[in-house]
Scaffold this motif. Structure first.
Motif, PDB file in Angstrom:
ATOM      1  N   GLY A 291      -5.394  10.942  41.215  1.00 51.23           N
ATOM      2  CA  GLY A 291      -4.114  11.531  41.587  1.00 51.23           C
ATOM      3  C   GLY A 291      -4.212  12.966  42.068  1.00 51.23           C
ATOM      4  O   GLY A 291      -3.605  13.350  43.081  1.00 51.23           O
ATOM      5  N   TYR A 292      -4.968  13.799  41.357  1.00 47.83           N
ATOM      6  CA  TYR A 292      -5.072  15.205  41.741  1.00 47.83           C
ATOM      7  C   TYR A 292      -5.888  15.376  43.023  1.00 47.83           C
ATOM      8  O   TYR A 292      -5.658  16.309  43.793  1.00 47.83           O
ATOM      9  N   CYS A 293      -6.839  14.460  43.262  1.00 49.03           N
ATOM     10  CA  CYS A 293      -7.579  14.495  44.529  1.00 49.03           C
ATOM     11  C   CYS A 293      -6.619  14.232  45.687  1.00 49.03           C
ATOM     12  O   CYS A 293      -6.687  14.889  46.738  1.00 49.03           O
ATOM     13  N   ARG A 294      -5.743  13.268  45.490  1.00 50.71           N
ATOM     14  CA  ARG A 294      -4.772  12.939  46.529  1.00 50.71           C
ATOM     15  C   ARG A 294      -3.791  14.090  46.739  1.00 50.71           C
ATOM     16  O   ARG A 294      -3.415  14.409  47.878  1.00 50.71           O
ATOM     17  N   MET A 295      -3.386  14.719  45.658  1.00 50.34           N
ATOM     18  CA  MET A 295      -2.475  15.849  45.774  1.00 50.34           C
ATOM     19  C   MET A 295      -3.131  16.999  46.534  1.00 50.34           C
ATOM     20  O   MET A 295      -2.524  17.626  47.406  1.00 50.34           O
ATOM     21  N   PHE A 296      -4.411  17.263  46.209  1.00 50.86           N
ATOM     22  CA  PHE A 296      -5.130  18.338  46.903  1.00 50.86           C
ATOM     23  C   PHE A 296      -5.213  18.041  48.398  1.00 50.86           C
ATOM     24  O   PHE A 296      -4.938  18.901  49.237  1.00 50.86           O
ATOM     25  N   HIS A 297      -5.562  16.795  48.750  1.00 49.20           N
ATOM     26  CA  HIS A 297      -5.724  16.462  50.173  1.00 49.20           C
ATOM     27  C   HIS A 297      -4.392  16.461  50.911  1.00 49.20           C
ATOM     28  O   HIS A 297      -4.366  16.664  52.139  1.00 49.20           O
ATOM     29  N   SER A 298      -3.296  16.257  50.190  1.00 53.40           N
ATOM     30  CA  SER A 298      -1.983  16.288  50.852  1.00 53.40           C
ATOM     31  C   SER A 298      -1.678  17.672  51.417  1.00 53.40           C
ATOM     32  O   SER A 298      -0.805  17.816  52.281  1.00 53.40           O
ATOM     33  N   HIS A 299      -2.413  18.680  50.956  1.00 50.19           N
ATOM     34  CA  HIS A 299      -2.223  20.050  51.441  1.00 50.19           C
ATOM     35  C   HIS A 299      -3.268  20.446  52.479  1.00 50.19           C
ATOM     36  O   HIS A 299      -3.401  21.629  52.787  1.00 50.19           O
ATOM     37  N   ILE A 300      -4.018  19.480  53.021  1.00 50.08           N
ATOM     38  CA  ILE A 300      -5.150  19.827  53.873  1.00 50.08           C
ATOM     39  C   ILE A 300      -4.719  20.615  55.105  1.00 50.08           C
ATOM     40  O   ILE A 300      -5.421  21.550  55.528  1.00 50.08           O
ATOM     41  N   ALA A 301      -3.566  20.295  55.688  1.00 49.73           N
ATOM     42  CA  ALA A 301      -3.100  21.036  56.862  1.00 49.73           C
ATOM     43  C   ALA A 301      -2.797  22.489  56.501  1.00 49.73           C
ATOM     44  O   ALA A 301      -3.135  23.416  57.250  1.00 49.73           O
ATOM     45  N   GLN A 302      -2.183  22.699  55.327  1.00 44.38           N
ATOM     46  CA  GLN A 302      -1.879  24.061  54.889  1.00 44.38           C
ATOM     47  C   GLN A 302      -3.159  24.836  54.582  1.00 44.38           C
ATOM     48  O   GLN A 302      -3.280  26.016  54.907  1.00 44.38           O
ATOM     49  N   LEU A 303      -4.111  24.173  53.963  1.00 40.38           N
ATOM     50  CA  LEU A 303      -5.393  24.813  53.658  1.00 40.38           C
ATOM     51  C   LEU A 303      -6.077  25.264  54.941  1.00 40.38           C
ATOM     52  O   LEU A 303      -6.563  26.407  55.042  1.00 40.38           O
ATOM     53  N   ASN A 304      -6.099  24.387  55.938  1.00 39.70           N
ATOM     54  CA  ASN A 304      -6.701  24.747  57.210  1.00 39.70           C
ATOM     55  C   ASN A 304      -5.933  25.877  57.883  1.00 39.70           C
ATOM     56  O   ASN A 304      -6.532  26.783  58.489  1.00 39.70           O
ATOM     57  N   ALA A 305      -4.597  25.867  57.765  1.00 39.38           N
ATOM     58  CA  ALA A 305      -3.778  26.933  58.349  1.00 39.38           C
ATOM     59  C   ALA A 305      -4.071  28.285  57.704  1.00 39.38           C
ATOM     60  O   ALA A 305      -3.947  29.333  58.350  1.00 39.38           O
ATOM     61  N   GLU A 306      -4.488  28.258  56.436  1.00 40.92           N
ATOM     62  CA  GLU A 306      -4.840  29.490  55.732  1.00 40.92           C
ATOM     63  C   GLU A 306      -6.268  29.933  56.055  1.00 40.92           C
ATOM     64  O   GLU A 306      -6.750  30.935  55.531  1.00 40.92           O
ATOM     65  N   GLY A 307      -6.958  29.166  56.916  1.00 40.92           N
ATOM     66  CA  GLY A 307      -8.319  29.525  57.286  1.00 40.92           C
ATOM     67  C   GLY A 307      -9.380  28.965  56.367  1.00 40.92           C
ATOM     68  O   GLY A 307     -10.527  29.414  56.378  1.00 40.92           O
ATOM     69  N   ILE A 308      -9.005  27.967  55.562  1.00 43.20           N
ATOM     70  CA  ILE A 308      -9.941  27.380  54.599  1.00 43.20           C
ATOM     71  C   ILE A 308     -10.456  26.040  55.123  1.00 43.20           C
ATOM     72  O   ILE A 308      -9.668  25.125  55.382  1.00 43.20           O
ATOM     73  N   ALA A 309     -11.758  25.941  55.299  1.00 42.13           N
ATOM     74  CA  ALA A 309     -12.391  24.670  55.655  1.00 42.13           C
ATOM     75  C   ALA A 309     -12.744  23.930  54.371  1.00 42.13           C
ATOM     76  O   ALA A 309     -13.215  24.539  53.404  1.00 42.13           O
ATOM     77  N   VAL A 310     -12.514  22.633  54.370  1.00 42.23           N
ATOM     78  CA  VAL A 310     -12.809  21.798  53.201  1.00 42.23           C
ATOM     79  C   VAL A 310     -13.884  20.792  53.579  1.00 42.23           C
ATOM     80  O   VAL A 310     -13.701  20.001  54.516  1.00 42.23           O
ATOM     81  N   GLU A 311     -14.991  20.828  52.855  1.00 41.47           N
ATOM     82  CA  GLU A 311     -16.083  19.891  53.069  1.00 41.47           C
ATOM     83  C   GLU A 311     -16.161  18.964  51.851  1.00 41.47           C
ATOM     84  O   GLU A 311     -16.497  19.410  50.750  1.00 41.47           O
TER      85      GLU A 311
END
Length: 258
Positions: A138-158
């Motif tokens: 569940g928390y993995c899914r919640m984290f990924h639901s913010h992937i666009a916002q994370l990228n907008a903040e300049g954060i790359a997720v690998e």
């Protein structure tokens, strides 16, 4: 590596030293092959077959720092004593064990080819985090639901694969989550398959040469015991589920040496 032994109850103990905060190698002491062998032999007697990933002089005089099978311990140079807990510099209030872990994680993660990761990144990222993730938690899914916002903040997720159920059942069969994650990593469009799986959609079954088991094993060696596990650029654990604003704050603090 030592969890099945009673001395793991020492995990909360603190081993204290007055060494400088940034000294990770026992006041500049050089590794001694004979002493290393004494330490290795002592560990093998205690836990036969244990695999040691890293061994070096510790900041604590008279001890070596050993990393293996997802744990960090300190063993005396005569092989008679072991400390299982955090080593803290009282002067700087820095956890030297955490820093040792971070350096080890950073070095090991650097060995993972980019092609084996699933990467969501902005054009010019300010920060890059590594996330050991399961497609179903569940928390993995919640984290990924913010992937666009994370990228907008300049954060790359690998992303690296870490099926919480493990790779195989007690009967030796592939776990459902492992099978699903293999299908994701083998998909023609891995990013789309990954996002769909995070939304509860079963990926199209697929098989190929894939890194899922290797990444799971790597996570175990790096001390991962749950998902998501977010690691900063320096190898420090930033947390499990962390919302975008908090993650950005933690990364900015890291820039300042916080």
């Amino acid at each position: 590596m030592f969890k099945k032994f009673s001395f793991a109850l020492l995990a909360g103990a603190f081993a204290l030293t007055a060494c400088a905060a940034d000294n990770q190698s026992g006041a500049g002491a050089a590794a001694n092959p004979q002493t290393e062998e004494v330490v290795r032999t002592a560990l093998q007697k205690l836990a036969p077959g244990v695999q040691v990933d890293s061994i070096a002089p510790a900041p604590l005089p008279g001890f070596y720092q050993v990393i293996g099978s997802g744990q960090l311990v300190y063993v005396s140079t005569d092989g008679k004593y072991m400390l299982n807990g955090d080593l803290v510099d009282l002067g700087s209030r820095r956890n030297l064990s955490e820093r040792a872990w971070a350096a080890f994680r950073k070095a090991e993660l650097a060995k993972v080819p980019a092609a084996q990761r699933i990467v969501f990144a902005p054009p010019h990222p300010k920060y890059t985090v590594t996330v050991f993730s399961d497609v179903n938690c569940g928390y993995c899914r919640m984290f990924h639901s913010h992937i666009a916002q994370l990228n907008a903040e300049g954060i790359a997720v690998e992303y690296l694969a870490w099926p919480r159920e493990g790779v195989a059942t007690t009967a030796g069969n592939p776990t459902d989550t492992y099978t699903e994650m293999v299908s994701v990593w083998c998909a023609a469009d891995r990013k789309a398959a990954f996002t769909a799986a995070k939304q509860g959609k079963q990926p199209k079954p697929a098989q190929c040469a894939n890194p899922v088991k290797d990444e799971f094993d790597l996570g175990v060696r790096l001390g991962v015991n749950g998902t998501p596990t977010i690691l900063g650029p320096d190898g420090m654990v930033l947390g499990g589920y962390v919302p975008p604003d908090k993650l950005l704050q933690l990364l900015q603090q890291g820039d300042k040496g916080g």
